[in-house]
Design a protein around this motif. Structure first.
Motif, short mmCIF file in Angstrom:
data_model
loop_
_atom_site.label_atom_id
_atom_site.label_comp_id
_atom_site.label_asym_id
_atom_site.label_seq_id
_atom_site.Cartn_x
_atom_site.Cartn_y
_atom_site.Cartn_z
N GLU A 29 0.81 -1.22 0.00
CA GLU A 29 0.00 0.00 0.00
C GLU A 29 0.84 1.27 0.00
OE1 GLU A 29 -2.80 -0.11 3.17
OE2 GLU A 29 -3.80 -1.91 2.41
N GLN A 30 2.11 1.14 0.35
CA GLN A 30 3.01 2.31 0.37
C GLN A 30 3.79 2.46 -0.95
OE1 GLN A 30 3.49 4.70 2.90
NE2 GLN A 30 1.53 3.78 3.48
N ARG A 31 3.38 1.70 -1.99
CA ARG A 31 4.13 1.73 -3.25
C ARG A 31 4.18 3.12 -3.88
NH1 ARG A 31 -0.57 -0.89 -4.27
NH2 ARG A 31 -1.87 -0.19 -6.00
N TRP A 32 3.10 3.89 -3.76
CA TRP A 32 3.09 5.23 -4.37
C TRP A 32 3.95 6.20 -3.56
CZ3 TRP A 32 2.24 5.47 -9.20
CH2 TRP A 32 1.39 4.53 -9.80
N ALA A 33 4.08 5.96 -2.25
CA ALA A 33 5.01 6.78 -1.45
C ALA A 33 6.44 6.48 -1.90
CB ALA A 33 4.84 6.48 0.04
N PHE A 34 6.75 5.20 -2.14
CA PHE A 34 8.06 4.82 -2.65
C PHE A 34 8.30 5.48 -4.00
CE2 PHE A 34 10.91 2.30 -5.21
CZ PHE A 34 11.93 1.95 -4.34
N ALA A 35 7.32 5.40 -4.88
CA ALA A 35 7.44 6.01 -6.22
C ALA A 35 7.64 7.52 -6.11
CB ALA A 35 6.20 5.69 -7.06
N GLY A 36 6.93 8.15 -5.20
CA GLY A 36 7.10 9.60 -4.99
C GLY A 36 8.51 9.94 -4.52
N GLY A 37 9.05 9.12 -3.64
CA GLY A 37 10.43 9.32 -3.19
C GLY A 37 11.42 9.15 -4.32
N ALA A 38 11.21 8.13 -5.16
CA ALA A 38 12.10 7.91 -6.31
C ALA A 38 12.01 9.08 -7.29
CB ALA A 38 11.75 6.60 -7.00
N ALA A 39 10.80 9.58 -7.52
CA ALA A 39 10.61 10.74 -8.41
C ALA A 39 11.29 11.98 -7.84
CB ALA A 39 9.12 10.99 -8.64
N ALA A 40 11.20 12.15 -6.52
CA ALA A 40 11.88 13.29 -5.88
C ALA A 40 13.38 13.17 -6.04
CB ALA A 40 11.51 13.36 -4.39
#
Length: 197
Positions: free
Chosen positions: A139-150
């Motif tokens: 469920e935290q996959r989009w938080a991970f993706a947001g961190g990678a994008a940052a």
């Protein structure tokens, strides 16, 4: 910042900081102080898009079609060899440096898009690897993706602005010859690695 976002930021930075065609081109444009903003913006937007696609599960689709990855690999290798040979020619002919004409915004944008989307590593690292790792966070996959994008945004902005700030000392013809030589050898080497893996 959640642990997943921090993990995404660190993983994204780990993958993107390695020298490659895209980073070398951003470095070159920053030193030249030529159309840097669109180059950095394209690199960031492309990474955000590809990270999002990987997180959404497109990586599994790409994995199911290895022929597509093979075609992109050969196209990317051909482009890298061409780009590397042009850089080596500039390094070998210093008189070409002084006669160097500023590139148009359109040609710089086209080169940025080609270096970004014809590079198979962008699909392997950004879509497949980051997408798989992101999906491991549930469920935290989009938080991970947001961190990678940052991480991508931080890196490309820092690389472009850092190169621009060092344009004075790095802008001498002798430095350009060395830089073009390193870029040329790196690009040809990456192309060889792509097709022999």
């Amino acid at each position: 910042m959640t642990l997943s976002a921090l993990a995404g930021l660190l993983t994204g930075l780990t993958l993107i900081v390695a020298i490659g065609a895209q980073n070398a081109f951003v470095l070159r444009q920053g030193i030249r102080r030529e159309h840097l903003a669109p180059v950095v913006l394209i690199c960031i937007v492309a990474d955000v898009l590809l990270i999002g696609l990987g997180t959404a599960g497109v990586g599994a689709l790409v994995s199911a079609h290895p022929g597509l990855v093979r075609v992109v690999t050969w196209l990317g290798a051909a482009y890298l060899v061409g780009y590397g040979l042009v850089a080596l020619r500039r390094a070998a002919r210093p008189e070409a440096l002084s006669a160097s004409v500023a590139a148009s915004r359109g040609s710089v944008v086209a080169t940025t898009l080609a270096i970004t989307f014809l590079n198979p590593h962008v699909y392997l690292d950004t879509v497949l690897m980051l997408g798989s790792i992101a999906n491991g966070h549930g469920e935290q996959r989009w938080a991970f993706a947001g961190g990678a994008a940052a991480g991508s945004a931080i890196w490309f902005t820092a690389l472009g602005l850092g190169a621009r700030a060092l344009a004075g000392p790095l802008g001498r013809p002798g430095t350009w010859r060395v830089l073009d030589g390193v870029i040329g050898v790196t690009m040809v080497g990456l192309a060889v690695l792509l097709v022999t893996r």
